[in-house]
Design a protein around this motif. Structure first.
Motif, mmCIF file in Angstrom:
data_model
loop_
_atom_site.group_PDB
_atom_site.id
_atom_site.type_symbol
_atom_site.label_atom_id
_atom_site.label_comp_id
_atom_site.label_asym_id
_atom_site.label_seq_id
_atom_site.Cartn_x
_atom_site.Cartn_y
_atom_site.Cartn_z
ATOM 1 N N VAL A 180 78.447 14.757 22.104
ATOM 2 C CA VAL A 180 78.265 13.415 22.673
ATOM 3 C C VAL A 180 79.111 13.233 23.917
ATOM 4 O O VAL A 180 78.691 12.653 24.922
ATOM 5 C CB VAL A 180 78.593 12.344 21.617
ATOM 6 N N VAL A 181 80.362 13.743 23.873
ATOM 7 C CA VAL A 181 81.257 13.579 25.007
ATOM 8 C C VAL A 181 80.798 14.403 26.197
ATOM 9 O O VAL A 181 80.836 13.960 27.348
ATOM 10 C CB VAL A 181 82.694 13.954 24.599
ATOM 11 N N LEU A 182 80.359 15.631 25.946
ATOM 12 C CA LEU A 182 80.005 16.525 27.045
ATOM 13 C C LEU A 182 78.652 16.216 27.649
ATOM 14 O O LEU A 182 78.380 16.603 28.793
ATOM 15 C CB LEU A 182 80.031 17.981 26.550
ATOM 16 N N THR A 183 77.776 15.528 26.925
ATOM 17 C CA THR A 183 76.468 15.208 27.487
ATOM 18 C C THR A 183 76.614 14.085 28.505
ATOM 19 O O THR A 183 77.101 13.003 28.178
ATOM 20 C CB THR A 183 75.496 14.760 26.379
ATOM 21 N N PRO A 184 76.230 14.301 29.773
ATOM 22 C CA PRO A 184 76.407 13.252 30.792
ATOM 23 C C PRO A 184 75.507 12.056 30.504
ATOM 24 O O PRO A 184 74.381 12.203 30.033
ATOM 25 C CB PRO A 184 76.000 13.952 32.098
ATOM 26 N N ALA A 185 76.043 10.865 30.782
ATOM 27 C CA ALA A 185 75.267 9.643 30.577
ATOM 28 C C ALA A 185 74.145 9.564 31.616
ATOM 29 O O ALA A 185 74.302 9.980 32.774
ATOM 30 C CB ALA A 185 76.174 8.420 30.696
ATOM 31 N N ARG A 186 73.006 9.029 31.214
ATOM 32 C CA ARG A 186 71.873 8.910 32.117
ATOM 33 C C ARG A 186 72.162 7.813 33.137
ATOM 34 O O ARG A 186 72.493 6.690 32.769
ATOM 35 C CB ARG A 186 70.617 8.561 31.330
ATOM 36 N N PRO A 187 72.066 8.147 34.429
ATOM 37 C CA PRO A 187 72.387 7.126 35.438
ATOM 38 C C PRO A 187 71.393 5.982 35.363
ATOM 39 O O PRO A 187 70.215 6.176 35.078
ATOM 40 C CB PRO A 187 72.251 7.896 36.770
ATOM 41 N N PRO A 188 71.856 4.755 35.605
ATOM 42 C CA PRO A 188 70.939 3.607 35.557
ATOM 43 C C PRO A 188 69.928 3.654 36.688
ATOM 44 O O PRO A 188 70.188 4.204 37.760
ATOM 45 C CB PRO A 188 71.881 2.408 35.702
ATOM 46 N N GLU A 189 68.773 3.088 36.433
ATOM 47 C CA GLU A 189 67.745 3.029 37.462
ATOM 48 C C GLU A 189 68.206 2.122 38.601
ATOM 49 O O GLU A 189 68.759 1.046 38.363
ATOM 50 C CB GLU A 189 66.443 2.471 36.870
ATOM 51 N N PRO A 190 68.005 2.550 39.856
ATOM 52 C CA PRO A 190 68.426 1.692 40.979
ATOM 53 C C PRO A 190 67.628 0.395 40.990
ATOM 54 O O PRO A 190 66.431 0.380 40.728
ATOM 55 C CB PRO A 190 68.109 2.550 42.220
ATOM 56 N N ALA A 191 68.328 -0.681 41.282
ATOM 57 C CA ALA A 191 67.670 -1.991 41.320
ATOM 58 C C ALA A 191 66.736 -2.064 42.521
ATOM 59 O O ALA A 191 67.017 -1.524 43.597
ATOM 60 C CB ALA A 191 68.719 -3.092 41.399
ATOM 61 N N ALA A 192 65.608 -2.719 42.327
ATOM 62 C CA ALA A 192 64.653 -2.889 43.418
ATOM 63 C C ALA A 192 65.252 -3.798 44.480
ATOM 64 O O ALA A 192 65.854 -4.828 44.163
ATOM 65 C CB ALA A 192 63.353 -3.488 42.889
ATOM 66 N N PRO A 193 65.134 -3.438 45.757
ATOM 67 C CA PRO A 193 65.666 -4.307 46.812
ATOM 68 C C PRO A 193 64.906 -5.620 46.850
ATOM 69 O O PRO A 193 63.762 -5.705 46.403
ATOM 70 C CB PRO A 193 65.436 -3.479 48.091
ATOM 71 N N PRO A 194 65.515 -6.667 47.395
ATOM 72 C CA PRO A 194 64.822 -7.956 47.492
ATOM 73 C C PRO A 194 63.559 -7.836 48.340
ATOM 74 O O PRO A 194 63.406 -6.923 49.164
ATOM 75 C CB PRO A 194 65.859 -8.869 48.162
#
Length: 414
Positions: A36-50
């Protein structure tokens, strides 16, 4: 007897094996926790620009495509090659140094500079446009909700390559202009004003380019539904009784006794537009006494149009609970106006452009749609009377980008 012996043997064996089972369980927990520690966290999806940023990036990308096609067209026209793509309606190479093509390139260059975000370089613009195209929801979803956006391509979508022909550039220029106006109806105030200016100039230049290259002229009219009504009373928003539906208040209706700062600004813009229209009407009345022939006929038609515009502005002022400025008996005109009334009318139409630009930025909904149509109409009439609305009609000339070195001054689109 055998069963008792087997049970006794298991009871003797279990205590000796318990430590082994506990050790195995601990090792399993360690392995799982390390995974669990070694598995990298999935980066969040970038927010859509206005939406406004999507519309700006799309406008910049499409303007740069138009500029590239116009530059290639101008190069081919100067070369005068029989195989060049710069051909008129009869298939002949366009004249070398065609002024309409050169004016188009100058206009698009200035617009591309104005559409750059603060600190953004032209090299960064392509990446911003690609990010806008991938963002969800796309700008088209919002623009499609606007009445003027029907049939227009999505603002967040990638623009198709522009054919390097006079007819192809005319069609693409008109299409881009219509999309910018559709996006202006939805974007935030300041960006709406910029997009309305870009769209207006592109539509007008499409007509000028068509006339200068002998190609078919595109449809270049902007209309809006009439907006009318009166200031809703405070009780209009209260729940109705007796089964009667309450009247729907306008977006500018205020529940408080004092209007908000935004409503006051909108009221000031409407008052300025009313005064501008009243002065323009007076100018047309004076010019009619000094014009004849076709010029007098056109002035009479435009005078009737400005009468309708003034009535519409006064109706909008009442709709937004703003005071309607009184109409004055007369206005002071410069001596140059009396000496050259046609040019004077062009100056009056050009002077109305920043006024309607303010109204575009400070309004929304149907009022903004009306202001966009009024901005385009003033720019079009300015061209008809020989005035130059500029590359960004409706914006203060002092805020416009400087002309690139080596570029010729922009001429009236007509």
């Amino acid at each position: 007897m055998k069963d008792d012996t087997r049970e006794k043997r298991w009871q003797d064996h279990f205590p000796r094996s318990l430590a082994r089972y506990v050790l195995l369980a601990c090792l399993a927990l360690v392995v799982v926790s390390l995974g669990v520690v070694l598995t990298p966290a999935r980066p969040p999806e970038p927010a859509a620009p206005p939406f406004s940023e999507q519309a700006r990036a799309a406008a910049l990308a499409e303007t740069r495509q138009l500029l590239n096609a116009g530059s290639q067209l101008g190069t081919a026209a100067r070369t005068g090659s029989k195989d060049s793509p710069a051909e008129d309606a009869d298939g002949r190479p366009a004249a070398a140094g065609n002024p309409a093509i050169e004016r188009t390139v100058t206009l698009l260059t200035l617009q591309a500079q104005a559409l750059l975000a603060p600190g953004e370089s032209p090299a960064d613009a392509a990446g911003a446009a690609s990010a806008s195209a991938r963002a969800t929801p796309q700008a088209a979803s919002s623009a499609a909700s606007s009445p003027s956006a029907s049939g227009a391509p999505g603002a967040g979508a990638s623009a198709a390559p522009v054919p390097v022909t006079a007819a192809g550039l005319v069609a693409a220029l008109a299409g881009s202009g219509r999309q910018r106006l559709a996006d202006a109806a939805v974007a935030d105030g300041g960006m709406a004003r910029l997009l309305a200016a870009v769209g207006t100039a592109q539509l007008l230049q499409a007509s000028a380019l068509a006339a200068g290259t002998g190609t078919a002229a595109p449809a270049a009219d902007v209309t809006s539904s009439p907006v009318s009504g009166t200031c809703p009373s405070p009780s209009a928003t209260a729940p109705s009784t007796g089964g009667q539906a309450a009247a729907e208040p306008s977006t500018a209706a205020q529940n408080e006794a004092e209007p908000s700062a935004a409503a006051s600004s909108l009221g000031g813009a409407l008052a300025s537009a009313a005064r501008t229209e009243a002065q323009t009407i007076y100018g047309y009345q004076v010019a009619l006494t000094r014009l004849d022939g076709d010029a007098a006929k056109s002035a009479a038609e435009e005078l009737a149009h400005h009468d309708a515009l003034l009535g519409a502005v006064e109706s909008l002022s009442r709709l937004h609970c703003s005071a309607v400025p009184p109409r004055e008996a007369g206005y002071t005109l410069e001596p140059s106006f009396l000496a050259s009334p046609a040019a004077g009318l062009g100056g009056l139409e050009a002077a109305a452009l920043p006024v309607y630009g303010d109204l575009v930025a400070l309004s929304e909904g149907g009022t903004r749609q009306w202001a966009i149509a009024a901005l385009f109409g003033s720019a079009k009439r300015a061209v008809q009377w020989g005035a130059d609305p500029g590359a960004l009609p409706g914006l203060d000339r002092a805020s416009m980008p400087t002309r690139p070195a080596g570029e010729t001054p922009s001429q009236p689109a007509g």
